[in-house]
Structure formats: structure tokens, C-alpha cells
Motif scaffolding. Structure first.
Motif: not given
Ligand SMILES: [Zn+2]
Lengths: 217, 200
Positions: B141-144, B190-197
């Protein structure tokens, strides 16, 4: 502890990337040790570092380095957790260790002005910042000040109010450099904070500028 | 390269890394439990070359880089028992070790080495089973997230995490106000957190 004011995500990113100045890192680490919310942010931010590391093409390691490393592990001492973390209490663990267990009240505070005392904390020569404890008497107002530099403040005890709200134990004021504010300490208890600043704080209004040399912050 | 093909390539790379991470986790566990030297030498071959590139990107000469790699990998050996799989990939952990080593060198005379400080400050927060499962997918997800954020945001992250630049220096390098650098970091997070969550 009920924490309402957190570290800026940009500060946490710099902290996990290892690019935050020592003084600021210390305050960030202190808040993190008290704040599960920011700990989770830091954990997520660190994933970025792992990802970038994973994206790098490797560079060949010399035989010498490899062999030496493999032979050195025979004699390496395994890491143990420090025996007993200081009791949970008035200050966060990083600060408790730095103070060597001395209570806040027993420090040799330097009086800078009526109602204002400071205690400087040591940093390595590599730091461009300044790290200190600040104690403001009950009911006192800090002069209105812009920062002319970055500043992070962690509240250790007592509370103050400014235009951003109420700041009490565990809260952190991680303000942009162009922000101006005037904290007023609540009237029942003194407010003790852990502060990291960049350049010496330059107070904005002229009476404040007069006070500044007096109080030396 | 057409977008679709590069997408697929990225996905493949991150799947590779996920597999690699599973292997690395097993190796670390073996080191922690059994002081398995074979596992350590496999892990060394897996990670040391990248770590060397990493140090060189941060301005170390090849010799200095190997010194740091050696020190970092020995920390991996001595601290293997502290690795907490719920906190992130092995690479993330190794990144943190390497970064702290470098900082400690700079702050040699500091009264408290950062590495200790961090060990202290890392109580692991309790996790449920679902959460643990989700975290195993995180590196993907981080990669994405990193391919999805605007390049100007990725750039400030690169300059921080790889080039080791403080925010102020990034601002100077890019000719931007400090506030802009910070807001790019915030938006990226913010984007990273959204993707992770968000569930996959
Ligand atoms: Zn927080």
C-alpha cells in the motif's frame, strides 16, 4: 492524559526521516512517548523510509566488509532493554533520563523575569537549536510573540490558553514560524513546558522586545 | 512506457518486495530465537547492498558506507529480539536503525544516543488480528500511495528520507517557502494514511 494538540505531520515525517534538529527531535520524542496517536503517525511515516530503501538498487559489498561483519557478530553483545524505565509520571521518559531522575521542582531554575524561570538542557554541538524547560507563574501572560523561527512546546504541567485553545499536560504546540500568539497561563498552577527553538526567540511588540534581553530567550 | 505497463511493473516489484519481506521476517525471527548465523548471512546478502547505496546517497564515500553498513548490520544482529513485526516491514526497521546510527555519529557527544531514546519510546500498542493482517499488506500500500501522490510531493519525501535534507534545506534547494515544503509533506501523509486505512 487527554491530548488535544498534536505534532504536525510534517514534523513527524522529518523526525522519522532523521532530518529534524536534535532539540526538536527531543521534544517530538517526548510527545511521542506520551501520545499513541502521534506514535501511529510516526510508524506510518517510517514505512516511507522502508519503501524508499527497498526501491534502491544495491551496491556491491566488498568481501572484506562481509567477512568482517560475519566474524564480528561472534563477539557482539546482544542488546537488552534498559533495566527499569523511570516511573511514569511528571515528565516523559526521554526527559526523565536526561534529568537523571531529578524532579522538576528540584532543578536549579534560572529566574529571568518576574514569574518566568528557565532551565537549559544540554545538546550536542551539532544542534542548531536550543532546548530548555520554561516555568511560567499562575495567571501570567507571555508577551505576544511571533517566532522568527520554528518552535515546538510540550506542556509538562499546568495549562495555558491562547487563540488555538487550551494546552495542558501532553499537548504540544507545533507552530509555523509566522504564527503569532499570546499564551496566558491558568490561574491555579504554574505551567511548565519543554521547548525547542531554532534561533533565539524574537518577541514581536516593542515592549516585548525590551523584555527579551531581560529574560534572555 | 504506457501507464498500464508501468503500473503492472510497479505492482510486480512491490509483490517481490512483499515476498522478500516475508523471508526477511523469518530470518530475523531465527536470529532472535536461535542466534542463527546462517540466517544472518542470508539477511546480510539481502539487505547490505541496498544499505550501502542508501549511505552513499546520503553522502558517504564507499568506504564510509561500508563502515556504516557493518555497524548497522551488527545492530540488526544484536537487536533482532526487538524487531516487532506488527510495526512494519523489516526494511522499515533497518531504515530506522541505519538512520539512527548516522544521527548518533553526528551527535557523538550528545548525552543520550538517539538509538536508546527510540528503544525506550516504542511501547507497542495492542493490535487485533484484523489489524495485524492489514499490516502485512502495508508495504504494498505504501508503494501504491507513493506512485499515486503528485511528483512534487514524492520529491520532498525523497529529499527527506533518501537525501537526508532538513525541511529548510529542501525549501532552499527547490526555491520554495518553508511552509510549502511542509504542506507537501502533510498532503503526502494524508494520502498515505488514506491508502493504509482503506481496505484493499
Ligand atoms: Zn500527539
Amino acid at each position: 492524559m487527554n491530548i488535544d494538540h498534536h505534532l504536525d505531520a510534517a514534523t513527524i515525517i522529518a523526525y522519522t526521516a532523521g532530518t529534524l534538529d536534535e532539540a526538536f527531535s527531543f521534544v517530538a520524542a517526548s510527545h511521542l512517548s506520551w501520545c499513541p496517536t502521534c506514535r501511529e503517525t510516526a510508524r506510518q511515516a517510517a514505512l516511507i523510509g522502508g519503501e524508499f530503501l527497498g526501491e534502491l538498487e544495491g551496491t556491491k559489498i566488498s568481501e572484506g566488509c562481509r567477512n568482517q561483519t560475519l566474524s564480528m557478530i561472534d563477539t557482539a553483545t546482544l542488546h537488552r532493554f534498559p533495566n527499569s524505565p523511570p516511573a511514569r509520571g511528571e515528565v516523559p521518559n526521554p526527559l526523565a533520563r536526561l534529568l537523571g531522575g531529578v524532579a522538576l521542582a528540584d532543578l536549579k531554575w534560572k529566574r529571568k523575569a518576574p514569574g518566568l524561570a528557565l532551565f537549559d538542557l544540554p545538546l550536542s554541538a551539532a544542534s542548531h537549536g536550543r532546548l530548555f524547560l520554561m516555568r511560567i507563574a499562575p495567571g501570567k501572560a507571555m508577551p505576544e510573540h511571533g517566532h522568527g523561527g520554528e518552535e515546538i512546546t510540550l506542556i509538562l504541567s499546568g495549562a495555558y490558553n491562547d487563540k488555538f485553545g487550551r494546552f495542558a499536560k501532553g499537548d504540544v504546540a507545533d507552530l509555523d514560524e509566522d504564527v503569532e500568539h499570546q499564551p496566558i497561563v491558568e490561574k491555579d498552577f504554574a505551567c511548565v513546558c519543554l521547548v525547542a527553538t531554532e534561533a533565539p526567540t524574537r518577541f514581536k511588540s516593542w515592549p516585548a522586545r525590551l523584555i527579551q534581553p531581560l529574560i534572555g530567550i | 512506457m504506457p501507464a498500464l505497463a508501468s503500473d503492472m511493473l510497479n505492482k510486480e516489484k512491490s509483490l517481490d518486495r512483499q515476498r522478500e519481506d516475508q523471508i526477511a521476517r523469518r530470518l530475523i525471527l531465527n536470529i532472535a530465537k536461535n542466534l542463527d548465523k546462517q540466517a544472518f548471512s542470508t539477511l546480510f546478502d539481502l539487505q547490505a547492498p541496498r544499505l550501502k547505496s542508501f549511505m552513499m546517497r546520503r553522502g558517504a564515500s564507499p568506504e564510509q558506507a561500508e563502515d556504516l553498513v557493518q555497524e548497522a548490520m551488527i545492530s540488526v544482529w544484536t537487536k533482532a529480539g526487538l524487531y516487532n513485526p506488527d510495526k512494519g516491514s523489516v526494511l522499515t526497521w533497518v531504515f530506522t536503525i541505519a538512520k539512527n546510527l548516522r544521527i548518533d555519529r553526528i551527535r557523538k557527544e550528545a548525552s543520550m544516543p538517539l538509538t536508546e531514546l527510540i528503544d525506550y519510546d516504542a511501547p507497542s500498542d495492542e493490535l487485533g488480528n484484523d489489524e495485524m493482517l492489514m499490516r502485512r499488506q502495508e508495504s504494498q500500500q505504501v508503494a501504491r500511495a507513493l506512485t499515486e501522490i503528485p511528483s512534487e510531493q514524492k520529491q520532498v519525501l525523497m529529499l527527506s528520507f533518501v537525501e537526508d535534507m532538513p525541511q529548510m534545506e529542501i525549501a532552499r534547494r527547490l526555491g520554495l517557502p518553508l511552509g510549502t515544503v511542509k504542506s507537501r509533506m502533510r498532503l503526502a501523509y494524508i494520502r498515505l494514511r488514506k491508502t493504509l486505512e482503506s481496505p484493499n
